[in-house]
Design an enzyme around this catalytic site. Structure first.
Site, PDB file in Angstrom:
ATOM      1  N   LYS A   1       0.838  -1.213   0.000  1.00  0.00           N
ATOM      2  CA  LYS A   1       0.000   0.000   0.000  1.00  0.00           C
ATOM      3  C   LYS A   1       0.868   1.256   0.000  1.00  0.00           C
ATOM      4  O   LYS A   1       0.683   2.151  -0.813  1.00  0.00           O
ATOM      5  CB  LYS A   1      -0.894  -0.001   1.256  1.00  0.00           C
ATOM      6  CG  LYS A   1      -1.560   1.336   1.540  1.00  0.00           C
ATOM      7  CD  LYS A   1      -2.409   1.294   2.803  1.00  0.00           C
ATOM      8  CE  LYS A   1      -1.706   1.620   4.079  1.00  0.00           C
ATOM      9  NZ  LYS A   1      -1.528   3.051   4.381  1.00  0.00           N
ATOM     10  N   ASN A   2       1.819   1.305   0.953  1.00  0.00           N
ATOM     11  CA  ASN A   2       2.573   2.548   1.144  1.00  0.00           C
ATOM     12  C   ASN A   2       3.611   2.797   0.056  1.00  0.00           C
ATOM     13  O   ASN A   2       4.225   3.863   0.035  1.00  0.00           O
ATOM     14  CB  ASN A   2       3.192   2.586   2.546  1.00  0.00           C
ATOM     15  CG  ASN A   2       2.122   2.776   3.610  1.00  0.00           C
ATOM     16  OD1 ASN A   2       0.985   3.135   3.291  1.00  0.00           O
ATOM     17  ND2 ASN A   2       2.474   2.515   4.856  1.00  0.00           N
TER      18      ASN A   2
ATOM     19  N   ARG B   1      -4.114  10.192   4.221  1.00  0.00           N
ATOM     20  CA  ARG B   1      -3.000  11.098   4.429  1.00  0.00           C
ATOM     21  C   ARG B   1      -1.972  11.061   3.300  1.00  0.00           C
ATOM     22  O   ARG B   1      -1.314  12.059   2.999  1.00  0.00           O
ATOM     23  CB  ARG B   1      -2.333  10.728   5.752  1.00  0.00           C
ATOM     24  CG  ARG B   1      -1.496  11.822   6.295  1.00  0.00           C
ATOM     25  CD  ARG B   1      -0.788  11.371   7.547  1.00  0.00           C
ATOM     26  NE  ARG B   1       0.493  12.020   7.591  1.00  0.00           N
ATOM     27  CZ  ARG B   1       0.687  13.214   8.118  1.00  0.00           C
ATOM     28  NH1 ARG B   1      -0.288  13.849   8.689  1.00  0.00           N
ATOM     29  NH2 ARG B   1       1.877  13.765   8.077  1.00  0.00           N
TER      30      ARG B   1
ATOM     31  N   ASP C   1      -4.725  12.405  13.365  1.00  0.00           N
ATOM     32  CA  ASP C   1      -5.545  11.207  13.233  1.00  0.00           C
ATOM     33  C   ASP C   1      -5.331  10.321  14.449  1.00  0.00           C
ATOM     34  O   ASP C   1      -4.697  10.742  15.413  1.00  0.00           O
ATOM     35  CB  ASP C   1      -5.271  10.484  11.909  1.00  0.00           C
ATOM     36  CG  ASP C   1      -3.831  10.030  11.769  1.00  0.00           C
ATOM     37  OD1 ASP C   1      -3.150   9.919  12.803  1.00  0.00           O
ATOM     38  OD2 ASP C   1      -3.397   9.794  10.656  1.00  0.00           O
TER      39      ASP C   1
ATOM     40  N   ASP D   1       4.241   0.002  12.330  1.00  0.00           N
ATOM     41  CA  ASP D   1       3.002  -0.577  11.790  1.00  0.00           C
ATOM     42  C   ASP D   1       2.759  -2.003  12.286  1.00  0.00           C
ATOM     43  O   ASP D   1       1.651  -2.526  12.120  1.00  0.00           O
ATOM     44  CB  ASP D   1       3.027  -0.553  10.252  1.00  0.00           C
ATOM     45  CG  ASP D   1       2.884   0.864   9.713  1.00  0.00           C
ATOM     46  OD1 ASP D   1       2.485   1.763  10.475  1.00  0.00           O
ATOM     47  OD2 ASP D   1       3.195   1.071   8.522  1.00  0.00           O
TER      48      ASP D   1
HETATM   49  N1  EPU Z   1       6.734  14.005  11.488  1.00  0.00           N
HETATM   50  C1  EPU Z   1       6.839  15.319  11.864  1.00  0.00           C
HETATM   51  N2  EPU Z   1       6.920  16.260  10.887  1.00  0.00           N
HETATM   52  C2  EPU Z   1       6.898  15.938   9.568  1.00  0.00           C
HETATM   53  C3  EPU Z   1       6.811  14.588   9.190  1.00  0.00           C
HETATM   54  C4  EPU Z   1       6.720  13.628  10.185  1.00  0.00           C
HETATM   55  O1  EPU Z   1       6.840  15.652  13.050  1.00  0.00           O
HETATM   56  O2  EPU Z   1       6.989  16.844   8.733  1.00  0.00           O
HETATM   57  C5  EPU Z   1       6.651  12.980  12.547  1.00  0.00           C
HETATM   58  C6  EPU Z   1       5.304  12.285  12.539  1.00  0.00           C
HETATM   59  O3  EPU Z   1       4.362  13.006  13.287  1.00  0.00           O
HETATM   60  C7  EPU Z   1       5.646  10.953  13.150  1.00  0.00           C
HETATM   61  C8  EPU Z   1       7.061  10.687  12.661  1.00  0.00           C
HETATM   62  O4  EPU Z   1       7.574  11.952  12.273  1.00  0.00           O
HETATM   63  O5  EPU Z   1       5.650  11.049  14.530  1.00  0.00           O
HETATM   64  C9  EPU Z   1       7.166   9.710  11.505  1.00  0.00           C
HETATM   65  O6  EPU Z   1       6.410  10.137  10.411  1.00  0.00           O
HETATM   66  P1  EPU Z   1       6.724   9.739   8.901  1.00  0.00           P
HETATM   67  O7  EPU Z   1       6.710  10.984   8.107  1.00  0.00           O
HETATM   68  O8  EPU Z   1       7.936   8.880   8.856  1.00  0.00           O
HETATM   69  O9  EPU Z   1       5.486   8.836   8.550  1.00  0.00           O
HETATM   70  P2  EPU Z   1       4.418   9.055   7.403  1.00  0.00           P
HETATM   71  O10 EPU Z   1       5.098   9.293   6.122  1.00  0.00           O
HETATM   72  O11 EPU Z   1       3.377   9.982   7.870  1.00  0.00           O
HETATM   73  C10 EPU Z   1       4.402   6.527   6.709  1.00  0.00           C
HETATM   74  C11 EPU Z   1       3.356   5.475   6.534  1.00  0.00           C
HETATM   75  C12 EPU Z   1       2.873   5.003   7.892  1.00  0.00           C
HETATM   76  C13 EPU Z   1       4.061   4.454   8.663  1.00  0.00           C
HETATM   77  C14 EPU Z   1       5.148   5.536   8.766  1.00  0.00           C
HETATM   78  C15 EPU Z   1       6.402   5.053   9.460  1.00  0.00           C
HETATM   79  C16 EPU Z   1       2.276   6.065   4.494  1.00  0.00           C
HETATM   80  C17 EPU Z   1       1.073   6.571   3.798  1.00  0.00           C
HETATM   81  N3  EPU Z   1       2.236   6.014   5.796  1.00  0.00           N
HETATM   82  O12 EPU Z   1       3.757   7.613   7.382  1.00  0.00           O
HETATM   83  O13 EPU Z   1       1.960   3.945   7.647  1.00  0.00           O
HETATM   84  O14 EPU Z   1       3.638   4.061   9.943  1.00  0.00           O
HETATM   85  O15 EPU Z   1       5.499   5.997   7.460  1.00  0.00           O
HETATM   86  O16 EPU Z   1       6.928   3.963   8.811  1.00  0.00           O
HETATM   87  O17 EPU Z   1       3.251   5.684   3.865  1.00  0.00           O
HETATM   88  C18 EPU Z   1       0.010   2.672   7.912  1.00  0.00           C
HETATM   89  O18 EPU Z   1       0.239   2.172   6.816  1.00  0.00           O
HETATM   90  O19 EPU Z   1      -0.874   2.224   8.692  1.00  0.00           O
HETATM   91  C19 EPU Z   1       0.787   3.817   8.349  1.00  0.00           C
HETATM   92  C20 EPU Z   1       0.406   4.618   9.339  1.00  0.00           C
END
Ligand code: EPU
Length: 418
Positions: free
Chosen positions: A23-24, A93, A117, A306
């Site tokens: 998915k991601n 998101r 969320d 995850d």
């Molecule tokens: N964060 C910040 N500022 C930012 C970006 C992130 O503070 O500008 C913080 C977030 O709040 C969080 C941490 O950094 O606490 C990690 O966030 P990250 O950006 O790495 O995650 P994401 O891109 O929002 C993706 C996956 C998530 C997965 C995470 C970590 C997608 C759509 N989502 O999220 O997947 O848990 O990376 O591997 O790719 C899921 O599939 O259920 C899911 C939540």
């Protein structure tokens, strides 16, 4: 009508499952297709609701998207519109992944702020700082991030405070069309990042260091459409691996890539599972009740956040005590209260969960709060006495294609009821 899962506890899962595309990865590949006019094809796309949402978003931006049989064909026009509306972004998101490609190609983007969320506040500051370093001007207005780059983007040296997956992706998909060289230090190393980078390279981008903490991107003038196969979903594969261990079952997970799951599989082995890598996947076999395992979630290659609900559920019925530490998402223990409704003995202290294993959980109605929590609760139902209902099944549908059917094929009595 809202759907829920009905789970009869007690099954030892056995048999085979087939893993589809991640998915991601698939969602990010779809967003990155915006970078090149023409037809890009993405194969091995999972059959989940989020893919339809991303298809809808790309359609509203002016693309034609044909989706079927595990394949998405995206026809990208020369001129795109550049606004991603709140009604889609709030549902998914990953919609924010259009930000980088739109600024790079259209020199403008308006993307709704996703808000918080159920797993935490999830800022966008790293995305924004990164794009600003590339020369974009960005401000927030009426709930939207408004980005413009009238004279185009230029390469920059960017250091991320945290190896954010989404920020690394948005910066990378903007920098590929910037003038000059961009470096991203402390970049995310997830297999999804490597997959996206390889897709961009196939489109003509110049990228080095994928999978390492430093990615170097040399901008090019334009990219061409391409065809790409999505990597297998390591989180779905990991979910089945934990399901086998906690139900004392035996599952062969076909199509899984064991090298994307090294830490989780090592942890399962220390819980007592027999983990074997086969030519086309992984087999996880468990004879006895699992031993408790301590885990700290970390960015890749650490233990994935995850899979944290799965490891807490396993520990809830394991022999002994365990500490699970959540280092990535502040709100990701929310589902623990649901697990406690099933009789789990868990104490939360900040970002640590202390779990005392008991023999079996006790069925009750519970509610899924996000994709992974929902999957974890369905598995918890399998190790509970009686019939568990997990409400808000739509969360699980977002990440697990045909979850109930797959569980049935493995011998469990799990149905979706409307
Ligand atoms: N964060 C910040 N500022 C930012 C970006 C992130 O503070 O500008 C913080 C977030 O709040 C969080 C941490 O950094 O606490 C990690 O966030 P990250 O950006 O790495 O995650 P994401 O891109 O929002 C993706 C996956 C998530 C997965 C995470 C970590 C997608 C759509 N989502 O999220 O997947 O848990 O990376 O591997 O790719 C899921 O599939 O259920 C899911 C939540």
């Amino acid at each position: 009508m809202v759907a829920r899962f009905r789970i009869v506890g007690g099954a030892r899962l056995h048999g085979e499952v087939q893993i589809s595309g991640a998915k991601n990865s698939a969602l990010k590949l779809m967003a990155a297709a915006l970078l090149a006019p023409g037809i890009s094809t993405i194969r091995n796309v999972p059959d989940i609701a989020d893919v339809d949402i991303m298809a809808e978003l790309l359609t509203r931006l002016g693309c034609t998207v044909v989706h079927g049989a595990g394949e998405v064909k995206i026809t990208v026009p020369e001129k795109l519109s550049h606004r991603a509306e709140y009604d889609l972004v709030r549902r998914m998101r990953a919609s924010i992944n259009v930000l980088g490609p739109l600024v790079a190609r259209m020199k403008a983007a308006e993307v709704a702020l996703p808000g918080g969320d159920a797993i935490g506040s999830r800022g966008l500051d790293f995305h924004i700082k990164g794009l600003e370093a590339l020369g974009a001007q960005i401000h927030n207005e009426h709930g939207y991030v408004i980005a413009t780059a009238p004279t185009g983007l230029s390469g920059a040296e960017i250091v991320l405070d945290f190896p954010s997956v989404g920020a690394t992706e948005n910066i990378m998909t903007a920098a590929v069309l910037a003038k000059g060289v961009t470096t991203i230090d402390n970049a995310a190393r997830e297999p999804d990042i490597v997959d996206l980078g390889e897709f961009l390279i196939a489109m003509g981008a110049k990228i080095e260091g994928l999978g390492s903490p430093k990615i170097t991107i040399t901008g090019v003038k334009e990219l061409s459409p391409t065809t790409h196969e999505t990597i297998p979903d390591r989180i779905v594969a990991g979910t089945w691996a934990f399901a086998a261990a906690m139900t004392q079952g035996d599952i062969t997970i076909r199509g899984a890539n064991a090298s994307h799951l090294e830490v989780p599989l090592e942890k399962l082995a220390s819980a007592g599972a027999v983990v074997t890598t086969t030519t086309d996947g992984i087999r996880v076999h468990m004879e006895n009740r699992p031993q408790a395992i301590d885990i700290a979630t970390l960015p890749y290659p650490g233990f994935p956040t995850d899979l944290q609900p799965m490891v807490i559920t396993l520990n809830a019925i394991a022999v002994g005590d365990a500490i699970v530490t959540e280092n990535v998402f502040e709100g990701r223990f929310m589902f623990v209260n649901e697990l406690i409704r099933l009789g789990a003995q868990i104490n939360i202290d900040g970002h640590h969960a202390a779990i005392r294993g008991i023999l079996r959980l006790s069925a009750a109605p519970v509610v899924a709060t996000d994709i992974r929590a929902g999957a974890g609760l369905v598995l918890a139902g399998l190790v509970s006495d009686g019939i568990t209902f997990v409400d808000d099944a739509f969360h699980v549908d977002r990440g697990y294609p045909n979850f109930a059917e797959q569980l049935q094929a493995l011998g469990a009595d799990v149905t979706r009821v409307e």
